[in-house]
Design a protein around this motif. Structure first.
Motif, PDB file in Angstrom:
ATOM      1  N   CYS A  42      -0.115 -58.910 -12.454  1.00 11.93           N
ATOM      2  CA  CYS A  42       0.470 -58.046 -11.624  1.00 11.93           C
ATOM      3  C   CYS A  42       0.176 -57.854 -10.151  1.00 11.93           C
ATOM      4  CB  CYS A  42       0.055 -56.598 -12.454  1.00 11.93           C
ATOM      5  SG  CYS A  42       1.103 -56.323 -14.041  1.00 11.93           S
ATOM      6  N   CYS A  48       5.987 -56.878  -9.337  1.00  9.06           N
ATOM      7  CA  CYS A  48       5.061 -55.410  -9.496  1.00  9.06           C
ATOM      8  C   CYS A  48       4.883 -54.953  -7.976  1.00  9.06           C
ATOM      9  CB  CYS A  48       3.895 -55.898 -10.324  1.00  9.06           C
ATOM     10  SG  CYS A  48       4.456 -56.678 -11.834  1.00  9.06           S
ATOM     11  N   CYS A  56       7.597 -57.853 -14.818  1.00 10.37           N
ATOM     12  CA  CYS A  56       6.312 -57.592 -15.287  1.00 10.37           C
ATOM     13  C   CYS A  56       6.214 -57.667 -16.858  1.00 10.37           C
ATOM     14  CB  CYS A  56       5.923 -55.994 -15.145  1.00 10.37           C
ATOM     15  SG  CYS A  56       4.469 -55.805 -15.411  1.00 10.37           S
ATOM     16  N   HIS A  66       0.078 -50.477 -13.801  1.00 12.33           N
ATOM     17  CA  HIS A  66       0.957 -49.694 -13.184  1.00 12.33           C
ATOM     18  C   HIS A  66       1.127 -48.177 -13.543  1.00 12.33           C
ATOM     19  CE1 HIS A  66       2.468 -53.452 -11.697  1.00 12.33           C
ATOM     20  NE2 HIS A  66       3.010 -53.795 -12.896  1.00 12.33           N
TER      21      HIS A  66
HETATM   22 ZN    ZN Z   1       2.965 -55.781 -13.371  1.00  9.61          ZN
END
Ligand code: ZN
Ligand code: ZN
Length: 354
Positions: A42, A48, A56, A66
């Motif tokens: 990520c 992302c 993602c 996240h």
């Molecule tokens: Zn991600």
């Protein structure tokens, strides 16, 4: 066999209990109370990085990458997360849970320099009666009482369960008031309701009521997560006043369009202007849109013979005007400009550049 601490047991159970009530939860690091870090995939994925999660793979896979975006009510997911980090602190995503959090701080900071303008921004206290004077407002709880008195009338807090928030005492002596959100979604918190009063709505979050951190317990002292009340009308009006309307548009771009200037720079300026206008009209996906715009501009810089410094400020302001906070806007712009610069675009066909 490992020994599970009582706090950890409480935390996974607390997360599961809240999730069963529709509260969307996710884990925070027990050491710094920030969302657990993203995985390397990520961190290196431009989608992302620009907070556009279409590419993602972790979110659909049930990973916690996240932070608040991963918040869930799925018991299997929650159990898996807390098995990995048993003493993670549960947090609650406001918007997805249908909640709005009024966060009253009691930081030992100096009072604002211009209390008439800054204690309750948007309300000119010079025009109002402040009982006890400005000096009586020492923290967010006091500021909230003042707001209630000025805008709520004789009985600012209606009695009865309809308007009873889940009221939490924070370890530092502050208060968290969790209300049921109005039916039409509130924007993400754009600014403070008052001095040391924050609104957490949309993709903002707060530490779960009942959670235990190293600083202490977030103790519920009134209300119940089974049935958070609605804000009193006056408070909802005040929250909308702050969280609703868009800030003013940004000033003119730094990229000049003086006579004799190359068409290329003029073209970049037009892309900036159009992108800025588009951003200002968005309520969702602003980070992704800002990232995409900065990425495109970055790709055009070599062709237009411009540098990131020529456009960065304008892009950040465009982000601010759309309601992003400064730190996020600057991070997105810098990263996306750099990424775009690494992928130079050919001369655009509609640019008429010479
Ligand atoms: Zn991600
Ligand atoms: Zn990931």
């Amino acid at each position: 066999m490992g020994v599970t601490s009582p706090t950890a047991v409480r935390h996974v159970q607390l997360a599961l209990d809240l999730a069963a009530l529709g509260w969307h939860v996710f884990p925070l690091s027990p050491s710094n109370k920030r969302p657990l870090a993203n995985c390397l995939d990520c961190q290196n994925n431009p989608h992302c990085a620009a907070d556009d999660y279409t590419g993602c793979i972790c979110l659909p896979d049930g990973q916690w990458c996240h932070g608040v975006r991963a918040a869930t009510t799925d018991p299997t997911r929650i159990t898996t997360w807390w098995r990995r980090v048993p003493d993670a602190v549960p947090a609650v995503a406001a918007g997805p849970s249908g909640l709005v959090l009024i966060d009253l701080d009691t930081h030992a900071t100096r009072p604002p320099r211009d209390p008439a303008a800054e204690l309750l921004p948007g309300i000119d206290l010079a025009e109002e009666q402040v009982p006890g004077g400005y000096g009586s407002v020492r923290n967010g709880i006091d500021a909230m009482h003042l707001l209630a008195r000025l805008r709520g009338g004789h009985h600012p807090w209606p009695a009865g369960p309809d308007h009873q928030p889940v009221s939490v005492r924070t370890p530092s002596g502050g208060r968290h008031l969790w209300y049921r959100a109005p039916d039409d979604h509130l924007h993400q918190a754009l600014s403070a309701l008052g001095w040391q009063i924050d609104i957490k709505a949309g993709w903002s979050y707060g530490i779960a009521p009942g959670a235990v951190t190293r600083a202490g317990t977030y103790a519920v002292h009134a209300g119940t997560p089974h049935a958070p009340g609605r804000m009193p009308d006056w408070l909802e009006r005040e929250v909308r006043r702050v969280a609703g309307p868009k800030p003013a548009p940004p000033p003119a771009p730094v990229v000049p369009a003086a006579p004799g200037q190359s068409n290329a720079a003029g073209y970049v300026r037009a892309v900036l202007d159009n992108g800025t206008a588009e951003l200002a009209s968005l309520t969702d996906g602003r980070k992704a849109a800002l990232g995409a715009l900065a990425y495109k501009i970055g790709g055009l810089l070599p062709w237009a013979d411009l540098t990131p410094a020529d456009v960065e400020d304008h892009l950040v302001r465009a982000g601010l005007a759309s309601g992003l906070i400064y730190r996020d806007a600057r991070r997105i712009v810098q990263r996306s400009l750099t990424n775009g610069l690494a992928q130079p675009l050919p001369a655009p066909r509609d640019s008429h550049a010479t």
